[in-house]
Design an enzyme around this catalytic site. Sequence first.
Site, PDB file in Angstrom:
ATOM      1  N   SER A 253       3.365  -6.963  -6.337  1.00  0.00           N
ATOM      2  CA  SER A 253       2.692  -5.798  -5.772  1.00  0.00           C
ATOM      3  C   SER A 253       3.736  -4.755  -5.414  1.00  0.00           C
ATOM      4  CB  SER A 253       1.921  -6.200  -4.513  1.00  0.00           C
ATOM      5  OG  SER A 253       2.839  -6.446  -3.467  1.00  0.00           O
ATOM      6  N   LYS A 254       3.261  -3.644  -4.926  1.00  0.00           N
ATOM      7  CA  LYS A 254       4.111  -2.512  -4.539  1.00  0.00           C
ATOM      8  C   LYS A 254       5.298  -2.937  -3.670  1.00  0.00           C
ATOM      9  CE  LYS A 254       2.814   1.574  -5.873  1.00  0.00           C
ATOM     10  NZ  LYS A 254       3.952   2.077  -6.580  1.00  0.00           N
ATOM     11  N   ARG A 255       5.053  -3.931  -2.835  1.00  0.00           N
ATOM     12  CA  ARG A 255       6.108  -4.405  -1.928  1.00  0.00           C
ATOM     13  C   ARG A 255       7.374  -4.809  -2.677  1.00  0.00           C
ATOM     14  NH1 ARG A 255       5.323  -9.255   0.107  1.00  0.00           N
ATOM     15  NH2 ARG A 255       3.477  -9.691  -1.141  1.00  0.00           N
TER      16      ARG A 255
END
Length: 468
Positions: free
Chosen positions: A241-243
């Site tokens: 994910s974006k993380r």
Amino acid sequence: MKEKIRVRFAPSPTGYLHIGGVRTALYNYLYARKMGGEFLLRIEDTDRERSTQESLDQILEAMEWLGLEWDGELTYQSQRLDLYRTLAEELVSRGKAYYCDCTKEELDIRKKELESRGVFVGYDGRCRERGLKKGDASHMVIRLKVDNGEDLSYTDLIRGEINFDSKEIDDFILIRSDGFPTYNFAVVVDDHAMGITHVLRGDDHIINTPKQIAIYRALGYETPGFGHFSMILGSDKSRLSKRHGATSVSEYRHNGYLPSALLNYLAKLGWGHGDTELFTKEELIRAFSLEGVNKAPAVFSPEKLLWVNQEHIKMLSYDMIAPYLKPFLEKKGIDPASRSREWFSHALETLRGRVKTLEEMAEKLLYYFFPPEEWAEKDVAKAMKKSSPELVEDYAAALEKVDDFSLQHLEEHMRAYCEERDLNMGSLAQPLRLAVTGSTVSPGIHDVLALLGKNETLARVRAFLSRL
Ligand code: GLU
């Protein structure tokens, strides 16, 4: 005759094209090209609330930038609503599906009651035998009659035997009350209509596959092969994910990645082919096979991707890099038409191995276009000895008489010049480098001078000397 392979990529325009989606598209593309089949693109835009034109534009732009050309016309599910309704109604008339007018409130109450007895498995089948007809109520859905006891197992092309029993599936909805099809119904109708032979997608769809098999059987269609690619994980082993860093294609594009590098990296992420790490798109097509696709999830590494990008910058011809470099040059105020193809090709040679992205490459090209505005004191102290100004000045005077500013001639000229005067080449090259580039590190000094040309070289040297 062997059946022609047809695969598809079927994105929903509800967000940007992310890394996982690209890999799914890529594996389908590679498989089609390898097998001499077709790769189709279908836009699954029946979720009216979440689909946007912006997402669609981004997806198509990304597919084009990546060079994942699809065959034939684009298909939009939103333009095929009549087909889905007609087929669902046919299923009703053949007793394979039925109308249902249960409201959400009624379903909620019954669901709670069933849950309290521990027997809830979904819709309770209340309208199954009621024989409701089109128009009997204003809000009706069409549900598939799922035969209890039917075996919905299948052999996954990547994961092998997957067992499902129809007892785990309720009479699910095919057409919603607003007349739109559900994902599972539209996918089956379209995959059949488009002649898809292999449905290859992410493993988040494994759970939909038994429902789709039930629909294939109800419609009397032959089921295609199904293969599900494993997930891509972040470094902490949770779903990417974006993380974990950039996950959209456009971010990589704007950060100076080459599409060939992104494809190379993503192809290898979840597909093994010996120890070879670097592939062009053509090499991937030749080497790809479904058998080589891994069952285990893959861990995304931005560092490895950056390395692959650097290697592609090293190995690709100038012509292959140029179209992707262009926007980065323009952003830096460099007009790509201001120099010849040969000039750019030479300039690029001087930077291979020194840059990891196109952004960095454009940055490093700057000193070929714009003279240094200042010379840092610490650099001057490092590169300039007491005798350096005079050395540079004398050499500039010698260069005035040189007409051939080709790389080869400049090399010979400087060597002879230094030999005659018993000079160490570095004692001339270092101050000269600082003078013309404003930096103590640069590609070979002769390359730099050849790329700057005589007038610019001399102008920069003079400007530098007058500032000392
Ligand atoms: N539209 C689905 C998605 O974006 C893909 C469906 C499929 O490949 O069957 O996840």
